[in-house]
Design an enzyme around this catalytic site. Structure first.
Site, mmCIF file in Angstrom:
data_model
loop_
_atom_site.group_PDB
_atom_site.id
_atom_site.type_symbol
_atom_site.label_atom_id
_atom_site.label_comp_id
_atom_site.label_asym_id
_atom_site.label_seq_id
_atom_site.Cartn_x
_atom_site.Cartn_y
_atom_site.Cartn_z
ATOM 1 C CB CYS A 54 -0.911 -0.004 1.222
ATOM 2 S SG CYS A 54 -2.018 1.414 1.232
ATOM 3 C CB CYS A 58 -1.405 4.248 7.930
ATOM 4 S SG CYS A 58 -2.508 4.728 6.574
ATOM 5 C CB CYS A 61 -0.744 0.175 8.306
ATOM 6 S SG CYS A 61 -1.456 -1.142 7.308
ATOM 7 C CB CYS A 98 -15.448 -7.028 7.249
ATOM 8 S SG CYS A 98 -14.624 -5.481 6.855
ATOM 9 C CB CYS A 129 -18.498 -4.991 6.056
ATOM 10 S SG CYS A 129 -17.519 -3.560 6.553
ATOM 11 C CB CYS A 189 -18.316 0.333 9.398
ATOM 12 S SG CYS A 189 -17.156 -0.403 10.565
ATOM 13 N NE ARG A 261 -17.283 -4.971 14.334
ATOM 14 C CZ ARG A 261 -17.599 -4.330 13.215
ATOM 15 N NH1 ARG A 261 -16.669 -3.764 12.514
ATOM 16 N NH2 ARG A 261 -18.839 -4.313 12.791
HETATM 17 N N1 SAM Z 1 -6.611 0.449 3.256
HETATM 18 C C1 SAM Z 1 -7.897 0.684 3.744
HETATM 19 C C2 SAM Z 1 -7.961 1.873 4.688
HETATM 20 O O1 SAM Z 1 -6.961 2.256 5.248
HETATM 21 O O2 SAM Z 1 -9.064 2.399 4.842
HETATM 22 C C3 SAM Z 1 -8.534 -0.501 4.412
HETATM 23 C C4 SAM Z 1 -7.741 -1.412 5.298
HETATM 24 S S1 SAM Z 1 -7.062 -0.670 6.742
HETATM 25 C C5 SAM Z 1 -5.941 -1.892 7.279
HETATM 26 C C6 SAM Z 1 -8.398 -0.633 7.881
HETATM 27 C C7 SAM Z 1 -8.160 -0.041 9.251
HETATM 28 O O3 SAM Z 1 -7.463 -0.958 10.072
HETATM 29 C C8 SAM Z 1 -7.370 1.225 9.369
HETATM 30 O O4 SAM Z 1 -8.112 2.351 9.073
HETATM 31 C C9 SAM Z 1 -6.962 1.215 10.835
HETATM 32 O O5 SAM Z 1 -7.916 1.911 11.601
HETATM 33 C C10 SAM Z 1 -6.964 -0.268 11.188
HETATM 34 N N2 SAM Z 1 -5.597 -0.758 11.471
HETATM 35 C C11 SAM Z 1 -4.629 -1.001 10.566
HETATM 36 N N3 SAM Z 1 -3.496 -1.432 11.165
HETATM 37 C C12 SAM Z 1 -3.766 -1.463 12.493
HETATM 38 C C13 SAM Z 1 -2.990 -1.802 13.646
HETATM 39 N N4 SAM Z 1 -1.722 -2.189 13.547
HETATM 40 N N5 SAM Z 1 -3.580 -1.734 14.861
HETATM 41 C C14 SAM Z 1 -4.875 -1.346 14.967
HETATM 42 N N6 SAM Z 1 -5.645 -1.000 13.914
HETATM 43 C C15 SAM Z 1 -5.097 -1.045 12.701
HETATM 44 C C1 DTB Z 2 -11.072 -1.908 11.675
HETATM 45 O O1 DTB Z 2 -11.419 -0.875 12.270
HETATM 46 N N1 DTB Z 2 -10.193 -2.782 12.140
HETATM 47 C C2 DTB Z 2 -9.965 -3.856 11.188
HETATM 48 C C3 DTB Z 2 -10.995 -3.519 10.080
HETATM 49 N N2 DTB Z 2 -11.526 -2.266 10.487
HETATM 50 C C4 DTB Z 2 -10.647 -3.606 8.678
HETATM 51 C C5 DTB Z 2 -8.561 -3.985 10.758
HETATM 52 C C6 DTB Z 2 -7.608 -4.220 11.902
HETATM 53 C C7 DTB Z 2 -6.266 -4.440 11.364
HETATM 54 C C8 DTB Z 2 -5.303 -4.863 12.430
HETATM 55 C C9 DTB Z 2 -3.940 -5.040 11.944
HETATM 56 C C10 DTB Z 2 -3.744 -6.101 10.901
HETATM 57 O O2 DTB Z 2 -4.373 -7.166 10.901
HETATM 58 O O3 DTB Z 2 -2.866 -5.891 10.048
HETATM 59 FE FE1 SF4 Z 3 -2.792 1.300 3.369
HETATM 60 FE FE2 SF4 Z 3 -2.634 0.226 5.798
HETATM 61 FE FE3 SF4 Z 3 -3.081 2.811 5.534
HETATM 62 FE FE4 SF4 Z 3 -5.021 1.058 4.824
HETATM 63 S S1 SF4 Z 3 -4.204 1.390 6.873
HETATM 64 S S2 SF4 Z 3 -4.339 2.862 3.704
HETATM 65 S S3 SF4 Z 3 -3.724 -0.622 4.066
HETATM 66 S S4 SF4 Z 3 -1.214 1.726 4.898
#
Ligand code: SAM
Ligand code: DTB
Ligand code: SF4
Length: 344
Positions: A54, A58, A61, A98, A129, A189, A261
């Site tokens: 990606c 963030c 992530c 989801c 979702c 959501c 949630r």
């Molecule tokens: N790329 C898309 C986005 O960012 O909207 C969808 C997938 S993204 C992984 C979905 C959500 O997962 C993020 O907005 C964030 O709130 C959560 N998330 C991602 N990595 C995480 C982490 N290490 N710990 C907790 N929440 C996380």
């Molecule tokens: C949300 O708020 N939490 C989920 C879902 N929406 C997509 C994602 C959590 C990701 C946690 C870190 C991972 O699995 O990489």
């Molecule tokens: Fe990309 Fe992760 Fe950010 Fe979603 S949360 S936009 S997958 S870097």
């Protein structure tokens, strides 16, 4: 049905945080049972349909190419593979599926494929979702026409703190997508992450952003940061447990009808912490051994916890009856074929 408000002010939310823990939880619990069936938990299964690679940065992530040790990027999952996962989730009693993709924004071809995946989820009797990053107005309308139930798009933190966590997009980008999703008629959501190094004021401001939208999100995921190796926020100090529970309680008070949630991070929570989160108004979890790239609580462990707390999985009885009926029909068909063979 309670009066829903969307005019929350910072000071009153900070005052909620300042209440004694017991009083805050008691108030939240009262609001919870006035608006929801008590002792019910919604379970939702997550599947990463496109992992890694990606371009967004963030800081939390593991799927970002900016992380120190980026995980390997995969192509978009095949429809057959998705179907296998949906069936498995349904058989485990999950009612919502989801699908998440590590995109900044999906292409129109990506949307075509995702629509086929949404159809698979519906054909197997589950709610859908997806979380695919930023959408255009047109893409939101196309997803809505496919019957998609929810779109997940988190605000993550306060407007002020946002740039400390992500620099490749801004808060308004996030709000625009939420607006397109809402206007297209898809349920929203949207939630955040605690433990990003934000202050209590940032947590209050995040909840105000969500609660002061024209309509409350139907679902608010509260994630506890999962510290992923190689990410910028890996070494962050963990959020205090009681502060996490307080935030769940305040989310419930501010958005009485919403599903709140307990999302990422449950794996490192004790049973007692989760129990207090449910008492405070949490009524939904991610279910299944994996989130997107991080591990989650084992299904058996969750079942044990729900049993121990006297909680039931929402929709499970209906789901089991439906599955039993399908099995009975299947047996009937087999019996008929056998009888025909005997006759001939
Ligand atoms: N790329 C898309 C986005 O960012 O909207 C969808 C997938 S993204 C992984 C979905 C959500 O997962 C993020 O907005 C964030 O709130 C959560 N998330 C991602 N990595 C995480 C982490 N290490 N710990 C907790 N929440 C996380
Ligand atoms: C949300 O708020 N939490 C989920 C879902 N929406 C997509 C994602 C959590 C990701 C946690 C870190 C991972 O699995 O990489
Ligand atoms: Fe990309 Fe992760 Fe950010 Fe979603 S949360 S936009 S997958 S870097």
């Amino acid at each position: 049905m309670s009066n829903l408000r969307n005019n929350w002010k910072l000071q009153e939310v900070l005052n909620l945080f300042d209440k004694s823990f017991n009083e805050l939880l008691f108030d939240a619990h009262e609001i919870h049972i006035a608006n929801h069936k008590k002792d019910m938990v919604q379970v939702c299964t997550l599947l990463s349909i496109k992992t890694g690679g990606c371009p967004e940065d963030c800081g939390y992530c593991s799927q970002s190419i900016h992380s120190e040790d980026p995980i390997e990027a995969t192509p978009l999952m095949s429809l057959e593979e998705v179907k296998k996962h949906v069936k498995q989730a349904r058989d485990q009693g999950s009612t919502r599926f989801c699908m998440g993709a590590a995109w900044r924004r999906p292409s129109n071809q990506n949307i075509d494929r995702v629509i086929k995946m949404v159809e698979i989820v519906h054909d197997l009797g589950m709610e859908s979702c997806v979380t695919l990053g930023m959408l255009s107005e047109d893409q939101a309308i196309r997803l809505s026409k496919s019957g998609l139930n929810y779109y997940n798009h988190n605000l993550d933190t306060s407007r002020d703190y946002y740039a400390k966590v992500i620099s490749t997009r801004n808060y308004q980008d996030r709000l625009n997508t939420l607006k397109y999703v809402r206007e297209a008629g898809i349920k929203v959501c949207s939630g955040g992450i605690l433990g990003l190094g934000e202050s209590r004021k940032d947590r209050a401001e995040l909840l105000i952003e969500l609660a002061n939208l024209d309509q409350h999100p139907e679902s608010v995921p509260i994630n506890m940061l999962v510290q992923m190796e190689g990410t910028r926020l890996y070494d962050n100090e963990k959020i205090d447990e009681l502060e996490f529970i307080r935030t769940i309680a305040i989310t419930r008070i501010m958005m009485p009808n919403t599903y709140v949630r307990l999302s990422a991070g449950r794996e490192s929570m004790t049973d007692s912490m989760q129990a207090l989160c449910f008492y405070a108004g949490g009524n939904s979890v991610f279910y299944g051994e994996e989130l997107l790239t991080a591990p989650n609580v084992e299904v058996e462990e969750d079942r044990k916890l729900f049993n121990n707390l006297g909680m039931k999985i929402e929709g499970e009885t209906k789901q089991i009856n439906k599955l039993n009926k399908e099995k009975a029909l299947d047996l009937d068909k087999k019996q008929n074929t056998y009888n025909l063979k005997l006759i001939n």
